[in-house]
Design an enzyme around this catalytic site. Structure first.
Site, mmCIF file in Angstrom:
data_model
loop_
_atom_site.group_PDB
_atom_site.id
_atom_site.type_symbol
_atom_site.label_atom_id
_atom_site.label_comp_id
_atom_site.label_asym_id
_atom_site.label_seq_id
_atom_site.Cartn_x
_atom_site.Cartn_y
_atom_site.Cartn_z
ATOM 1 N N CYS A 165 -66.769 15.175 114.496
ATOM 2 C CA CYS A 165 -65.760 14.138 114.708
ATOM 3 C C CYS A 165 -64.801 14.083 113.525
ATOM 4 C CB CYS A 165 -66.446 12.780 114.892
ATOM 5 S SG CYS A 165 -65.278 11.424 115.075
ATOM 6 N N CYS A 215 -63.730 10.504 112.513
ATOM 7 C CA CYS A 215 -64.773 9.774 111.769
ATOM 8 C C CYS A 215 -64.921 10.308 110.346
ATOM 9 C CB CYS A 215 -66.137 9.912 112.450
ATOM 10 S SG CYS A 215 -66.143 9.768 114.219
ATOM 11 N N ASP A 216 -64.956 11.619 110.195
ATOM 12 C CA ASP A 216 -65.400 12.204 108.923
ATOM 13 C C ASP A 216 -64.321 12.928 108.131
ATOM 14 O OD1 ASP A 216 -67.956 11.279 109.465
ATOM 15 O OD2 ASP A 216 -68.516 13.075 110.560
#
Ligand code: NAP
Length: 310
Positions: free
Chosen positions: A134, A137-138
């Site tokens: 992701c 997200c990261d």
């Protein structure tokens, strides 16, 4: 026969828990069935920084624990079990697992999805420790560092472009010598100075003690192995697999994802879908919880409109 629940929610990730909060608060009798630990895919995410209100960032585990407590506070019941059979076109509908049959007037499928994995040694253990599925997200964790992206489809190439906001460089590793992504997306990537390509290449092994430290790549043409070492991130976008095999042939699907309308209604009356298991463009916690809320409100509306024969 036991009294049917107003709603059975299959899956206790963000979509299912949000549906449970809304259904419970509307005083619908609600049962949530989850096969593994509650939380779905985000349970392993160390920091959720992009969910509104989750700032300073909190862990997926903590966010899910709060959602779950909220659902229980509103009266939702929870049971653990791997659903192995459903009858959706009967009244009441049945959801079965572990040799038990549960009855419901409506069903919300929030079974989620999982990113396809490379399947190489080291991948599982280093997930969340340098290996990610992701970018939203990261990506920010790799500010100023090189990152590698596996895949050649729309998702890989689009996410590679997104990652250039943070990474010092982005290298797309693709198993063939041409991309699957749409031409318009490819053109943008080829024009991006931060993006380069490793063609005809697969990831053979990932290594690291506590964090990703090295990666063995194989050239599919001549079989040569190359090792990449240092501090870097690896993002894998080789497709998403919905957890929907059980519903094949029962509700309308596209490439394994459940088709819904804007009210989260599936092709079967009284059956709704929410979250990553359905056809949608952005698979994030924020969209999953929105889906769950809409599905629960739609289920309530369905119950009002179909007060008989239950
Ligand atoms: P996808 O289109 O199925 O592409 C998967 C990519 O991963 C392909 O390039 C494939 O290689 C590669 N791959 C598959 N298995 C692999 C493995 N084991 N090892 C290495 N590489 C592997 O998946 P996606 O990119 O996630 O997209 C899914 C769907 O969402 C598509 O329909 C896509 O069009 C859509 N989508 C659309 C947008 C957009 O329109 N903006 C954005 C994201 C996704 P090969 O090419 O060799 O098969």
């Amino acid at each position: 026969m036991n009294e049917p629940y107003d709603v059975i929610i299959i899956g206790a990730g963000p979509a299912g828990l949000s549906a449970a909060i809304y259904a419970g608060r509307s005083k619908l009798s609600t049962l949530v069935v989850e096969s593994n630990a509650e939380g779905g895919q985000i349970i392993t995410t160390d920091e959720i920084a992009n969910y509104p209100g989750s700032y300073p960032p909190e862990s997926g585990h903590s966010l899910i624990a709060r959602m779950s407590e909220q659902a229980r506070a509103f009266g939702a019941e929870f049971v653990s079990g791997q659903v192995d059979d459903v009858c959706l076109d009967v009244e009441p509908k049945t959801v079965s697992f572990g040799g038990n049959e549960y009855y419901a007037k409506t069903v919300i499928i929030a079974a989620g999805a999982h990113p396809a994995k490379i399947g190489c040694p080291g991948e599982d253990i280093l997930t969340g420790a340098g290996v990610s599925y992701c970018a939203t997200c990261d990506g920010p964790f790799f500010e100023g560092l090189p990152v590698y992206v596996v895949g050649g489809g729309d998702a890989a190439v689009e996410e590679a472009m997104y990652l250039t906001k943070f990474a010092s460089s982005v290298t797309i590793i693709h198993r063939r010598d041409s991309l699957r992504a749409a031409k318009s997306i490819q053109d943008k990537a080829f024009a991006n100075e931060k993006i380069s390509f490793l063609w005809n290449t697969t990831v053979e092994e990932l290594k690291g003690e506590d964090f990703l430290e090295s990666m063995i790549l194989r050239n599919t043409g001549d079989g040569t192995l190359t090792e990449i070492t240092g501090q870097f991130g690896l993002f894998v976008f080789i497709g998403t697999k919905p957890n929907t095999a059980l519903y094949e042939g029962l509700v309308e699907m596209q490439k394994g994802f459940i088709v819904t309308d804007a009210e989260m209604r599936t092709s079967v009356p009284g059956v709704f879908a929410a979250g990553d298991a359905r056809v949608k463009t952005l698979r994030q916690v924020v969209t999953a919880v929105a889906d769950g809320a809409i599905a629960a409100v739609s289920a309530e509306k369905y119950l009002e409109d179909h007060s008989s024969p239950f």
